[in-house]
Design a protein around this motif. Structure first.
Motif, PDB file in Angstrom:
ATOM      1  N   ALA A  71       0.907  -1.158   0.000  1.00 40.24           N
ATOM      2  CA  ALA A  71       0.000   0.000   0.000  1.00 40.24           C
ATOM      3  C   ALA A  71       0.937   1.197   0.000  1.00 40.24           C
ATOM      4  CB  ALA A  71      -0.881   0.002   1.239  1.00 40.24           C
ATOM      5  N   ASN A 112      -0.527  17.062  -2.589  1.00 38.37           N
ATOM      6  CA  ASN A 112      -1.474  16.103  -2.016  1.00 38.37           C
ATOM      7  C   ASN A 112      -0.841  14.717  -2.020  1.00 38.37           C
ATOM      8  OD1 ASN A 112      -4.036  15.327  -0.954  1.00 38.37           O
ATOM      9  ND2 ASN A 112      -4.664  14.574  -2.967  1.00 38.37           N
ATOM     10  N   MET A 113      -1.456  13.822  -1.285  1.00 39.39           N
ATOM     11  CA  MET A 113      -1.031  12.410  -1.357  1.00 39.39           C
ATOM     12  C   MET A 113      -2.241  11.528  -1.120  1.00 39.39           C
ATOM     13  SD  MET A 113       1.099  12.148   2.168  1.00 39.39           S
ATOM     14  CE  MET A 113       0.527  13.045   3.611  1.00 39.39           C
ATOM     15  N   THR A 167      -3.408   7.111  -0.834  1.00 38.79           N
ATOM     16  CA  THR A 167      -2.974   5.723  -0.722  1.00 38.79           C
ATOM     17  C   THR A 167      -3.391   4.960  -1.972  1.00 38.79           C
ATOM     18  OG1 THR A 167      -3.313   5.933   1.629  1.00 38.79           O
ATOM     19  CG2 THR A 167      -3.146   3.688   0.782  1.00 38.79           C
ATOM     20  N   ALA A 168      -2.529   4.092  -2.452  1.00 42.87           N
ATOM     21  CA  ALA A 168      -2.884   3.257  -3.599  1.00 42.87           C
ATOM     22  C   ALA A 168      -2.323   1.853  -3.423  1.00 42.87           C
ATOM     23  CB  ALA A 168      -2.361   3.867  -4.893  1.00 42.87           C
ATOM     24  N   TRP A 185      -3.439  -0.381  -6.054  1.00 45.45           N
ATOM     25  CA  TRP A 185      -3.411  -0.808  -7.468  1.00 45.45           C
ATOM     26  C   TRP A 185      -2.202  -0.122  -8.130  1.00 45.45           C
ATOM     27  CZ3 TRP A 185      -5.949  -3.996  -5.316  1.00 45.45           C
ATOM     28  CH2 TRP A 185      -7.309  -4.180  -5.276  1.00 45.45           C
ATOM     29  N   SER A 226      -3.235   2.938 -10.671  1.00 38.69           N
ATOM     30  CA  SER A 226      -4.592   3.063 -11.215  1.00 38.69           C
ATOM     31  C   SER A 226      -5.441   3.856 -10.230  1.00 38.69           C
ATOM     32  CB  SER A 226      -5.196   1.684 -11.437  1.00 38.69           C
ATOM     33  OG  SER A 226      -4.631   1.102 -12.584  1.00 38.69           O
ATOM     34  N   ILE A 227      -6.039   4.918 -10.740  1.00 40.39           N
ATOM     35  CA  ILE A 227      -6.732   5.872  -9.855  1.00 40.39           C
ATOM     36  C   ILE A 227      -8.125   6.172 -10.405  1.00 40.39           C
ATOM     37  CG2 ILE A 227      -6.589   8.186  -8.827  1.00 40.39           C
ATOM     38  CD1 ILE A 227      -3.593   8.084  -9.088  1.00 40.39           C
ATOM     39  N   ARG A 228      -9.086   6.216  -9.507  1.00 46.29           N
ATOM     40  CA  ARG A 228     -10.454   6.588  -9.905  1.00 46.29           C
ATOM     41  C   ARG A 228     -10.495   8.065 -10.283  1.00 46.29           C
ATOM     42  NH1 ARG A 228     -14.940   3.168  -8.261  1.00 46.29           N
ATOM     43  NH2 ARG A 228     -14.144   1.328  -7.189  1.00 46.29           N
ATOM     44  N   ARG A 235     -10.957  10.943  -7.594  1.00 43.24           N
ATOM     45  CA  ARG A 235      -9.935  11.299  -6.598  1.00 43.24           C
ATOM     46  C   ARG A 235      -9.354  12.676  -6.902  1.00 43.24           C
ATOM     47  NH1 ARG A 235     -12.055   7.110  -4.375  1.00 43.24           N
ATOM     48  NH2 ARG A 235     -11.095   5.091  -4.682  1.00 43.24           N
ATOM     49  N   ASP A 239      -3.344   4.604   6.062  1.00 39.52           N
ATOM     50  CA  ASP A 239      -4.788   4.349   6.121  1.00 39.52           C
ATOM     51  C   ASP A 239      -5.570   5.666   6.023  1.00 39.52           C
ATOM     52  OD1 ASP A 239      -6.965   2.470   6.414  1.00 39.52           O
ATOM     53  OD2 ASP A 239      -7.335   3.465   8.315  1.00 39.52           O
ATOM     54  N   ARG A 275      -9.480   9.726   3.463  1.00 41.11           N
ATOM     55  CA  ARG A 275      -9.782  11.164   3.488  1.00 41.11           C
ATOM     56  C   ARG A 275      -9.242  11.804   2.219  1.00 41.11           C
ATOM     57  NH1 ARG A 275     -12.955  10.212   6.643  1.00 41.11           N
ATOM     58  NH2 ARG A 275     -13.126  10.746   8.844  1.00 41.11           N
ATOM     59  N   GLY A 305      -7.941  14.985  -0.182  1.00 41.98           N
ATOM     60  CA  GLY A 305      -7.208  16.238  -0.052  1.00 41.98           C
ATOM     61  C   GLY A 305      -7.970  17.420  -0.649  1.00 41.98           C
ATOM     62  N   TYR A 354      -0.272  -4.927   2.323  1.00 40.12           N
ATOM     63  CA  TYR A 354      -1.735  -4.843   2.314  1.00 40.12           C
ATOM     64  C   TYR A 354      -2.284  -6.134   1.720  1.00 40.12           C
ATOM     65  CZ  TYR A 354      -6.388  -3.036   1.195  1.00 40.12           C
ATOM     66  OH  TYR A 354      -7.748  -2.844   1.104  1.00 40.12           O
ATOM     67  N   TYR A 361      -3.802  -4.647   6.890  1.00 41.77           N
ATOM     68  CA  TYR A 361      -2.389  -4.237   6.838  1.00 41.77           C
ATOM     69  C   TYR A 361      -1.553  -5.195   7.699  1.00 41.77           C
ATOM     70  CZ  TYR A 361      -4.629   0.145   5.425  1.00 41.77           C
ATOM     71  OH  TYR A 361      -5.399   1.085   4.798  1.00 41.77           O
TER      72      TYR A 361
HETATM   73  C1  LIG Z   1      -5.281   0.484   1.362  1.00 43.22           C
HETATM   74  C2  LIG Z   1      -5.919   1.397   0.357  1.00 43.22           C
HETATM   75  C3  LIG Z   1      -5.634   1.260  -0.986  1.00 43.22           C
HETATM   76  C4  LIG Z   1      -6.217   2.134  -1.933  1.00 43.22           C
HETATM   77  N1  LIG Z   1      -5.912   1.974  -3.251  1.00 43.22           N
HETATM   78  C5  LIG Z   1      -6.445   2.840  -4.174  1.00 43.22           C
HETATM   79  C6  LIG Z   1      -6.066   2.728  -5.547  1.00 43.22           C
HETATM   80  O1  LIG Z   1      -5.228   1.925  -5.935  1.00 43.22           O
HETATM   81  N2  LIG Z   1      -6.663   3.582  -6.419  1.00 43.22           N
HETATM   82  C7  LIG Z   1      -7.598   4.517  -6.036  1.00 43.22           C
HETATM   83  O2  LIG Z   1      -8.118   5.270  -6.882  1.00 43.22           O
HETATM   84  N3  LIG Z   1      -7.941   4.653  -4.718  1.00 43.22           N
HETATM   85  C8  LIG Z   1      -7.374   3.856  -3.791  1.00 43.22           C
HETATM   86  N4  LIG Z   1      -7.694   3.989  -2.469  1.00 43.22           N
HETATM   87  C9  LIG Z   1      -8.608   5.057  -2.054  1.00 43.22           C
HETATM   88  C10 LIG Z   1      -7.959   6.451  -2.054  1.00 43.22           C
HETATM   89  O3  LIG Z   1      -6.693   6.439  -1.427  1.00 43.22           O
HETATM   90  C11 LIG Z   1      -8.883   7.441  -1.314  1.00 43.22           C
HETATM   91  O4  LIG Z   1     -10.092   7.580  -2.009  1.00 43.22           O
HETATM   92  C12 LIG Z   1      -8.246   8.793  -1.038  1.00 43.22           C
HETATM   93  O5  LIG Z   1      -9.047   9.473  -0.096  1.00 43.22           O
HETATM   94  C13 LIG Z   1      -8.089   9.651  -2.278  1.00 43.22           C
HETATM   95  O6  LIG Z   1      -7.463  10.837  -1.892  1.00 43.22           O
HETATM   96  P1  LIG Z   1      -7.526  12.189  -2.731  1.00 43.22           P
HETATM   97  O7  LIG Z   1      -9.007  12.501  -3.018  1.00 43.22           O
HETATM   98  O8  LIG Z   1      -6.915  13.208  -1.830  1.00 43.22           O
HETATM   99  O9  LIG Z   1      -6.769  11.962  -3.981  1.00 43.22           O
HETATM  100  C14 LIG Z   1      -7.120   3.146  -1.505  1.00 43.22           C
HETATM  101  C15 LIG Z   1      -7.405   3.273  -0.142  1.00 43.22           C
HETATM  102  C16 LIG Z   1      -6.805   2.415   0.788  1.00 43.22           C
HETATM  103  C17 LIG Z   1      -7.104   2.587   2.252  1.00 43.22           C
END
Ligand SMILES: Cc1cc2nc3c(=O)[nH]c(=O)nc-3n(C[C@H](O)[C@H](O)[C@H](O)COP(=O)(O)O)c2cc1C
Length: 199
Positions: free
Chosen positions: A17, A30-31, A33-34, A36, A50-52, A55, A81, A86, A88, A165, A170
């Motif tokens: 993770a 910003n930061m 967690t990912a 993927w 890979s990010i939605r 975000r 975590d 949360r 940003g 993870y 974790y």
């Molecule tokens: C363990 C863990 C793994 C995550 N992996 C991903 C990921 O790979 N891709 C993704 O889009 N979101 C992932 N998330 C969710 C984002 O980290 C979360 O939505 C975050 O609040 C986005 O932050 P931002 O809006 O400041 O960019 C993960 C969350 C956790 C707790």
């Protein structure tokens, strides 16, 4: 033993993770967690995350084409975590988590000082896959904490206690099993041991 058949889903675990740090052109950082994330090519060194689309980080990475993959540790588990639950959008997660953004080669995406390994990346391709956009990137620099270097120049990542993870949980890394290629080396050792026994 019987295996249950489940519907298609994501089940490649365990994974790191990581904390992906980024910034926009106005200087906000910003930061997030990912999980993927991973390596996709050795030469040139390439990674992906890979990010939605929704975000906050997605918009920043889309805008600048830069991100940093920061490996996490047991000490960073809480922040990892938190930054994964949360956004940003309305919060400075660096300030909230008492983590320090520091700049390396990239113009907009900072590294996280407290991470033992920060991998600076420049996006080369974006694949819109469905729920997630895959940001493929070339690694332009790797920064490691010299606290984990020994006198021979070997980097001991295990000493940083990397965070793992697995299926929603974790963990720490667990016990040492062997080093790359040990399966082959072991055979050689076994042979010589059994030869000795025969004598
Ligand atoms: C363990 C863990 C793994 C995550 N992996 C991903 C990921 O790979 N891709 C993704 O889009 N979101 C992932 N998330 C969710 C984002 O980290 C979360 O939505 C975050 O609040 C986005 O932050 P931002 O809006 O400041 O960019 C993960 C969350 C956790 C707790």
């Amino acid at each position: 033993m019987a295996k249950q058949k489940w519907k298609p889903g994501n089940m490649v675990y365990p994974l790191p993770a990581v904390l992906v740090s980024c910034g926009d052109k106005e200087g906000h950082v910003n930061m997030m967690t990912a999980a993927w994330t991973g390596t996709i090519c050795s030469d040139p060194p390439m990674v992906y995350v890979s990010i939605r689309k929704e975000r906050h980080s997605h918009a920043m990475i889309q805008e600048t084409g830069e991100y940093v993959i920061n490996l996490t540790t047991e000490d960073l588990a809480w922040a990892t975590d938190f930054c994964g639950v949360r956004s940003g959008k309305n919060m400075d997660k660096f300030e909230e988590m008492h983590l320090t953004p520091v700049f390396g080669e990239l113009q907009y995406a900072p590294m996280i000082k407290e991470s033992p390994v920060s991998i600076e990346c420049k996006v080369t391709q974006v694949a819109e896959l469905g729920t997630h956009d895959m940001f493929m990137a070339e690694v332009i620099a790797v920064h490691v904490d010299d606290k984990y270097m020994d006198e021979k120049g070997t980097f001991h990542l295990e000493q940083a206690k990397p965070l793992v993870y697995s299926h929603g949980q974790y963990y720490g890394m667990g016990k040492y099993i062997g080093s790359f290629g040990y399966a082959v080396r072991k055979k050689t050792i076994k042979k010589s041991v059994s030869k000795k026994k025969k004598k």
